[in-house]
Every structure is written in C-alpha cells, then in structure tokens.
Design an enzyme around this catalytic site. Structure first.
Site, PDB file in Angstrom:
ATOM      1  N   LYS A 134      31.159  49.542  45.406  1.00 61.46           N
ATOM      2  CA  LYS A 134      31.937  49.042  44.265  1.00 61.46           C
ATOM      3  C   LYS A 134      32.269  47.555  44.418  1.00 61.46           C
ATOM      4  O   LYS A 134      32.619  46.898  43.442  1.00 61.46           O
ATOM      5  CB  LYS A 134      33.218  49.857  44.068  1.00 61.46           C
ATOM      6  CG  LYS A 134      34.283  49.682  45.126  1.00 61.46           C
ATOM      7  CD  LYS A 134      35.538  50.452  44.750  1.00 61.46           C
ATOM      8  CE  LYS A 134      36.655  50.223  45.767  1.00 61.46           C
ATOM      9  NZ  LYS A 134      37.896  50.892  45.394  1.00 61.46           N
ATOM     10  N   ASP A 135      32.161  47.010  45.654  1.00 56.20           N
ATOM     11  CA  ASP A 135      32.427  45.587  45.897  1.00 56.20           C
ATOM     12  C   ASP A 135      31.172  44.719  45.777  1.00 56.20           C
ATOM     13  O   ASP A 135      31.248  43.505  45.961  1.00 56.20           O
ATOM     14  CB  ASP A 135      33.012  45.386  47.302  1.00 56.20           C
ATOM     15  CG  ASP A 135      34.384  46.009  47.461  1.00 56.20           C
ATOM     16  OD1 ASP A 135      35.115  46.111  46.454  1.00 56.20           O
ATOM     17  OD2 ASP A 135      34.728  46.416  48.594  1.00 56.20           O
ATOM     18  N   ARG A 166      47.664  43.865  47.792  1.00 51.81           N
ATOM     19  CA  ARG A 166      46.438  43.521  48.514  1.00 51.81           C
ATOM     20  C   ARG A 166      46.580  43.919  49.973  1.00 51.81           C
ATOM     21  O   ARG A 166      47.625  44.333  50.422  1.00 51.81           O
ATOM     22  CB  ARG A 166      46.186  42.009  48.405  1.00 51.81           C
ATOM     23  CG  ARG A 166      45.880  41.489  47.010  1.00 51.81           C
ATOM     24  CD  ARG A 166      44.466  41.783  46.558  1.00 51.81           C
ATOM     25  NE  ARG A 166      43.479  41.494  47.591  1.00 51.81           N
ATOM     26  CZ  ARG A 166      43.057  40.272  47.914  1.00 51.81           C
ATOM     27  NH1 ARG A 166      43.524  39.214  47.264  1.00 51.81           N
ATOM     28  NH2 ARG A 166      42.161  40.096  48.854  1.00 51.81           N
ATOM     29  N   CYS A 195      35.415  43.296  38.550  1.00 44.25           N
ATOM     30  CA  CYS A 195      36.817  43.659  38.776  1.00 44.25           C
ATOM     31  C   CYS A 195      37.767  42.604  38.191  1.00 44.25           C
ATOM     32  O   CYS A 195      38.972  42.721  38.309  1.00 44.25           O
ATOM     33  CB  CYS A 195      37.087  43.877  40.258  1.00 44.25           C
ATOM     34  SG  CYS A 195      36.918  42.418  41.263  1.00 44.25           S
ATOM     35  N   ARG A 249      41.764  47.929  36.449  1.00 44.92           N
ATOM     36  CA  ARG A 249      41.281  49.204  35.899  1.00 44.92           C
ATOM     37  C   ARG A 249      42.337  50.300  36.074  1.00 44.92           C
ATOM     38  O   ARG A 249      42.648  51.052  35.134  1.00 44.92           O
ATOM     39  CB  ARG A 249      39.985  49.613  36.627  1.00 44.92           C
ATOM     40  CG  ARG A 249      39.524  51.034  36.346  1.00 44.92           C
ATOM     41  CD  ARG A 249      38.377  51.420  37.272  1.00 44.92           C
ATOM     42  NE  ARG A 249      38.745  51.395  38.680  1.00 44.92           N
ATOM     43  CZ  ARG A 249      39.374  52.380  39.303  1.00 44.92           C
ATOM     44  NH1 ARG A 249      39.704  53.477  38.660  1.00 44.92           N
ATOM     45  NH2 ARG A 249      39.677  52.277  40.582  1.00 44.92           N
ATOM     46  N   ARG A 250      42.881  50.391  37.277  1.00 41.78           N
ATOM     47  CA  ARG A 250      43.927  51.398  37.531  1.00 41.78           C
ATOM     48  C   ARG A 250      45.187  51.084  36.727  1.00 41.78           C
ATOM     49  O   ARG A 250      45.804  51.984  36.160  1.00 41.78           O
ATOM     50  CB  ARG A 250      44.245  51.455  39.028  1.00 41.78           C
ATOM     51  CG  ARG A 250      43.136  52.065  39.865  1.00 41.78           C
ATOM     52  CD  ARG A 250      43.408  51.924  41.351  1.00 41.78           C
ATOM     53  NE  ARG A 250      42.330  52.496  42.149  1.00 41.78           N
ATOM     54  CZ  ARG A 250      42.011  52.085  43.370  1.00 41.78           C
ATOM     55  NH1 ARG A 250      42.677  51.090  43.931  1.00 41.78           N
ATOM     56  NH2 ARG A 250      41.033  52.661  44.033  1.00 41.78           N
ATOM     57  N   ARG A 290      48.709  48.620  53.404  1.00 40.14           N
ATOM     58  CA  ARG A 290      49.243  49.096  52.125  1.00 40.14           C
ATOM     59  C   ARG A 290      50.130  50.320  52.341  1.00 40.14           C
ATOM     60  O   ARG A 290      51.211  50.433  51.747  1.00 40.14           O
ATOM     61  CB  ARG A 290      48.098  49.424  51.158  1.00 40.14           C
ATOM     62  CG  ARG A 290      47.263  48.220  50.766  1.00 40.14           C
ATOM     63  CD  ARG A 290      46.243  48.587  49.698  1.00 40.14           C
ATOM     64  NE  ARG A 290      45.189  47.569  49.607  1.00 40.14           N
ATOM     65  CZ  ARG A 290      44.332  47.465  48.611  1.00 40.14           C
ATOM     66  NH1 ARG A 290      44.396  48.315  47.602  1.00 40.14           N
ATOM     67  NH2 ARG A 290      43.419  46.533  48.592  1.00 40.14           N
TER      68      ARG A 290
END
Length: 308
Positions: A80-81, A146, A240, A128-129, A152
C-alpha cells in the site's frame, strides 16, 4: 548468486516483513540473504501528516536509491506504500500471499466504535480512515497520529487517545492483538481498506537472475486482488494524499469489490460495491475508476486536496 541483500526500513514491522521474506528465500533457494537497514524520509518526518509531505514514495525512495547504487538487490514493502510507477532499472518482482486486509480499532476502554463517547479522540494518519469514520460517527475528533506501530500503541496506553486505527495485518504480523484491552476489527462495509493493504510487494533490480529467484514469492490471488486496486488508484491518479479506499476480495470464482472516495470531513463521497467474475479482473480497476470519474470523482478529489 551466493548472497541476496534486502534493503529495509528499520521499524519493527518493516524488519519483520523483510526477515519473513529472507527466511522464505533462504529455505527455498539455500542461499544467504542479508538485511541492510536504511532510514526513509517517512521514518524521519513524524510531526506532519503524510498527505502534506508527499505520500507514498516517502517510504520507498531511499530503498530504491540503495538498489540503484548497487547496495542491495531487493526491498520488501507494504504494497500500500508503493507508488504505481517505478524508477528505471527497478521492477515490482512479486506480491506475496496477502494477510487480512481489514482495519482495526484499538482501545483501552472502549470495545467498538459505537461504545466511544461523543467527541472521542481517535488517532490515525490516514485521510481515507478519517473520511469513513466521520461518515459513521460525525462527532469524533480525528487527530493525526504518525510513528511506528509500537509508538502509536504507547501513546494510546498513555491516554493521549481514546482509540487508534491500525491495519489488522500489522497487528497480526507483530503479535500485538493482546497489546491493549480491546481490539475491534472493522468489516469492509464499515471501513473500506487502502489499495493493497495487507499485501507485501517485493521490488527488485530489473535483472533476470534476481527476478527468477523472486518468482517463488508470487501469489496469484494477491496479484489479482491488488491489480484491481492499484489500477483503480492509478487511473484516478490518487494516493494517500487524498481519501480513497478500494478493496477486491477473491472468493472462489468471484471477486467482490468495494470502493469509496470523497472529502476528508466525510461530507461528500462516492461509494460503490460490485461483484465480478474472476476472469474479468484484468481491466476492472480501470473500468471502475472511469465509473467514478463519470460520477464526479476528479472534481471531488481536487476539492479534497484543497482541504488537506
């Protein structure tokens, strides 16, 4: 070849992913595989949302440059990156078997999204989230978060957030499902995942000797699903930096596709759910993107960029 060198980021998840691929290659080909660690721009700049500093390529550029300098043969990325285009001399060599692609909510005090109090502080760096969460609960306070997975979770435990949102794949790979009291897995109808979430992309030098060694990593189902998702993003020219979700799920001879894009505040969005035959996958991502464009996706994405 006597030795393969993998360029990797130094985060716990990146190292796990690289070690997983290294172990598979060593067992398959009986060759030595060594990891070489690098810091990427995305690992260094942690006080700014990804969308404001360039998005996807922030986690791949330094690794790509190390390969082009001859310091490594391949790199293992969270797919996804990975941007849609590759520098000359490099290639997406394989996509390995996909882990669960859903998003998950972690919390010390609340068992699911509905249990969160009004105005709860939710940590995520993903637009997106954010967009999709606000369509489900417009009262939530979405705050940029981040850092690596462990940092996190540490911020969550310190009470800086009521909940944080992470990819289920990373949680499973690092065995962190018991790290906090509550873990709620979103259905794909609640939160549509990012393109290629849960899949590993193996990028390498475009040399036959190396590509032949990496061919064993290719998973056909993961390739089919992520081709639809990445073609959708590529056709829309979105990353993104804008709120886009797309997920293709192969079940027997059918593929179930969910897609969404809209404004970061969730006030406007386009959402589609479809079912296609497995043999229709080749150009479906592009077709779906064109349906979105006909419904005003380009204008919506331009407006979304201005809101970041």
């Amino acid at each position: 070849m006597k030795e393969l060198i993998i360029a990797t980021r130094k985060s716990q998840l990146a190292l796990w992913q690289s070690e997983f691929i290294a172990d598979f290659l060593e067992k398959t080909h009986h060759i030595k595989v060594r990891l070489e660690g690098f810091k990427t721009k995305g690992d260094v700049i942690l006080d700014t949302p990804l969308a404001k500093i360039g998005g996807k390529g922030l986690f791949t550029k330094e690794l790509e440059e190390s390969m082009l300098r001859g310091e490594a043969h391949l790199a293992v990325h969270s797919l996804k990156d990975v941007p849609s285009f590759f520098p000359k001399g490099l290639k997406l060599a394989a996509i390995s078997k996909r882990e669960q692609s859903n998003d998950a909510m972690l919390s010390q005090n609340y068992e699911n999204l509905q249990a969160l109090p009004k105005g709860a502080k939710i940590g995520t760096t993903s637009l997106r989230r954010k967009m999709q969460l606000l369509t489900l609960r417009s009262d939530l306070n979405i705050i940029s978060l981040r850092g690596n997975v462990n940092s996190r979770i540490e911020k969550l435990k310190k009470g800086e957030f009521d909940a944080i949102i992470l990819a289920q794949a990373g949680i499973k790979r690092l065995g962190l499902d018991k790290a906090v009291k509550f873990l709620y897995t979103f259905s794909k109808d609640e939160l549509i995942p990012a393109a290629a979430q849960g899949a590993l992309g193996i990028e390498s030098l475009d040399k036959k000797e190396i590509l032949d060694l990496l061919e064993c990593l290719q998973d056909k189902n993961a390739y089919i699903e992520t081709k639809i998702e990445r073609d959708f993003i590529k056709t829309l020219e979105g990353g993104c930096q804008v709120p886009i979700g797309i997920n293709a799920e192969l079940k027997d001879d059918f593929i179930f596709v969910r897609a969404v894009l809209g404004l970061p505040d969730g006030s406007e969005f386009i959402k589609e759910k479809s079912k296609i035959k497995k043999n229709e996958f080749e150009d479906y991502g592009e077709k779906l993107a064109k349906i979105f464009i006909e419904k005003g996706a380009k204008d919506l994405l331009k407006r979304a960029e201005k809101m970041i």
